[in-house]
Design a protein around this motif. Structure first.
Motif, PDB file in Angstrom:
ATOM      1  N   SER A   4      37.984  44.707  36.912  1.00 33.24           N
ATOM      2  CA  SER A   4      38.068  44.189  38.282  1.00 33.24           C
ATOM      3  C   SER A   4      39.434  44.473  38.891  1.00 33.24           C
ATOM      4  O   SER A   4      39.544  44.783  40.077  1.00 33.24           O
ATOM      5  N   ILE A  90      43.097  33.882  43.509  1.00 31.25           N
ATOM      6  CA  ILE A  90      41.652  34.047  43.375  1.00 31.25           C
ATOM      7  C   ILE A  90      41.039  34.409  44.727  1.00 31.25           C
ATOM      8  O   ILE A  90      40.156  35.277  44.813  1.00 31.25           O
ATOM      9  N   ARG A  94      39.033  37.869  45.358  1.00 38.10           N
ATOM     10  CA  ARG A  94      37.652  37.806  45.843  1.00 38.10           C
ATOM     11  C   ARG A  94      37.506  38.598  47.140  1.00 38.10           C
ATOM     12  O   ARG A  94      36.530  39.330  47.329  1.00 38.10           O
ATOM     13  N   SER A  97      37.239  42.378  46.548  1.00 36.67           N
ATOM     14  CA  SER A  97      36.105  42.903  45.766  1.00 36.67           C
ATOM     15  C   SER A  97      34.797  42.258  46.212  1.00 36.67           C
ATOM     16  O   SER A  97      34.083  41.651  45.399  1.00 36.67           O
ATOM     17  N   PRO A  98      34.456  42.365  47.478  1.00 40.02           N
ATOM     18  CA  PRO A  98      33.284  41.634  47.971  1.00 40.02           C
ATOM     19  C   PRO A  98      31.970  42.069  47.329  1.00 40.02           C
ATOM     20  O   PRO A  98      31.036  41.267  47.223  1.00 40.02           O
ATOM     21  N   TRP A 101      32.562  41.151  42.979  1.00 44.35           N
ATOM     22  CA  TRP A 101      33.054  39.855  42.500  1.00 44.35           C
ATOM     23  C   TRP A 101      31.863  38.936  42.219  1.00 44.35           C
ATOM     24  O   TRP A 101      30.968  38.765  43.047  1.00 44.35           O
ATOM     25  N   ASP A 102      31.833  38.344  41.042  1.00 39.69           N
ATOM     26  CA  ASP A 102      30.748  37.427  40.696  1.00 39.69           C
ATOM     27  C   ASP A 102      31.316  36.232  39.931  1.00 39.69           C
ATOM     28  O   ASP A 102      32.530  36.142  39.684  1.00 39.69           O
ATOM     29  N   THR A 105      33.308  37.114  36.733  1.00 44.35           N
ATOM     30  CA  THR A 105      34.643  37.650  36.998  1.00 44.35           C
ATOM     31  C   THR A 105      35.593  36.538  37.418  1.00 44.35           C
ATOM     32  O   THR A 105      36.735  36.463  36.953  1.00 44.35           O
ATOM     33  N   GLU A 106      35.113  35.657  38.288  1.00 47.03           N
ATOM     34  CA  GLU A 106      35.975  34.562  38.744  1.00 47.03           C
ATOM     35  C   GLU A 106      36.348  33.644  37.582  1.00 47.03           C
ATOM     36  O   GLU A 106      37.510  33.203  37.477  1.00 47.03           O
TER      37      GLU A 106
END
Length: 381
Positions: A4, A90, A94, A97-98, A101-102, A105-106
């Protein structure tokens, strides 16, 4: 995380701008902790993030983060600031990486930041328990310019300043609030507790022109804790010291410390682009009398360094120490490894590449003149 981050790197400028916009909007009170001109600060944020991501598997990372936390006390960083920074980080990742990002990953980033923040806070709390100063206010006792673009500053700290020869400190001036830059200490610890800095003026730089051209005797400079890896290895064995420009400062400090140790064969190589740039010529002229066990060569350009090194043998038995501009450090390190010095026996500190030209802050400039992330040690700001 690395995957990421690799995608985020492509939008480094946008991520940095979004991060600070989010941080200041959500926490207006923290804006006063940062420089008025945020251009370089944005670049340094991403460089710091890059450094941590690159070292995720490094067993020394926890110790590095604790030292970073101790150092960040000089910025008046408090526990609440770590939480705010984590939320804004964060949000920025986010934003960048729209499509990818999931929740997984967060969760990975939240977990990593929790570990990072806890290690840094642990270092800060340990320093508080020791009642270690957050910084030292030092009075400028003497300011001279022995060569074009070079200043030598003698400082008197307000209390005992602990350090080892070869280390460096982060420096700030009341003439330029909230801007810190690393400078090597040019002498081993002295009985009178004074410190010496050698500063080379960087055209387009922020702090170095202030230190070379504006600072006067009686001014107060603020110093962060001493840090750095370019200290003598124990036990001390044959040494090779390689420096360029004001990289001579920590080499000189190491030579002073070696005078208090049993004599060892010491080779030193100082690169200066012109005779006039050997700014510490008085020390160098008398060096044979003070350090009879030292062989010193002054070279007029870096291209002569390979021949100078090849004139010696037994490199596999040397400890090497390298100091100077970032490009020179990389060049000299490769040369020393090629002569046979084991890579683990070559010591140097990371140095940030200076931004030599100003960059506008509008959208067009950020698109047309993107900065490459620069590896720096964020603790050394």
């Amino acid at each position: 995380m690395r995957a990421s981050f690799g995608r985020v790197e492509l939008r480094a400028d946008h991520v940095a701008k979004y991060f600070y916009a989010h941080l200041f909007a959500a926490n207006p009170g923290v804006r006063s902790l940062f420089p008025a001109d945020m251009t370089e600060q944005r670049d340094r944020l991403f460089a710091a993030l890059t450094a941590v991501v690159q070292r995720l598997d490094d067993p020394d990372l926890p110790g590095y983060l604790k030292a970073l936390g101790r150092d960040h006390r000089k910025f008046a960083a408090e526990p609440a600031h770590y939480e705010a920074v984590g939320q804004s980080l964060i949000a920025a990742l986010r934003f960048a990486s729209p499509m990818t990002w999931d929740a997984e990953t967060e969760a990975a980033w939240l977990g990593a930041y929790k570990v990072l923040a806890e290690a840094m806070l642990s270092g800060a709390e340990e320093a508080d328990r020791e009642q270690a100063p957050r910084w030292w206010d030092c009075r400028v006792l003497a300011h001279s310019r022995p060569a074009r673009g070079v200043a030598v500053l003698t400082l008197a700290p307000g209390g005992h300043f602990p350090f080892r020869a070869g280390q460096f400190v982060s420096v700030a001036s009341e003439r330029l609030p909230h801007v810190w830059r690393p400078y090597s200490l040019a002498a081993a610890p002295r009985a009178d507790n004074t410190l010496e800095l050698h500063v080379s003026r960087v055209d387009g730089g922020l702090l170095s022109p202030v230190l070379t051209d504006e600072v006067r005797e009686g001014d107060i400079l603020r110093l962060g804790p001493a840090t750095g890896m370019m200290t003598l290895r124990e036990p001390v064995r044959n040494a090779a010291l390689v420096a360029a420009g004001t990289g001579w400062a920590p080499v000189r400090a190491l030579l002073e410390e070696l005078t208090h140790r049993p004599p060892v064969e010491t080779r030193a190589f100082l690169v200066a682009r012109a005779t006039g740039e050997v700014y510490d010529d008085r020390t160098i002229r008398g060096i044979g009398e003070v350090y009879p066990w030292l062989n010193l060569q002054v070279l007029s350009r870096a291209e002569r360094l390979p021949d100078a090194l090849s004139a010696y043998a037994g490199w596999e038995h040397q400890d090497a120490y390298v100091s100077g501009p970032p490009g020179f450090i990389s060049y000299a390190t490769d040369l020393l490894a090629g002569t046979g010095v084991p890579p683990g026996r070559i010591r140097h500190d990371p140095v940030p590449l200076p931004q030599r030209t100003p960059r506008g802050v509008g959208h067009a400039q950020w698109f047309l003149d993107p900065r490459q992330p620069q590896w720096i040690n964020p603790a050394d700001r």
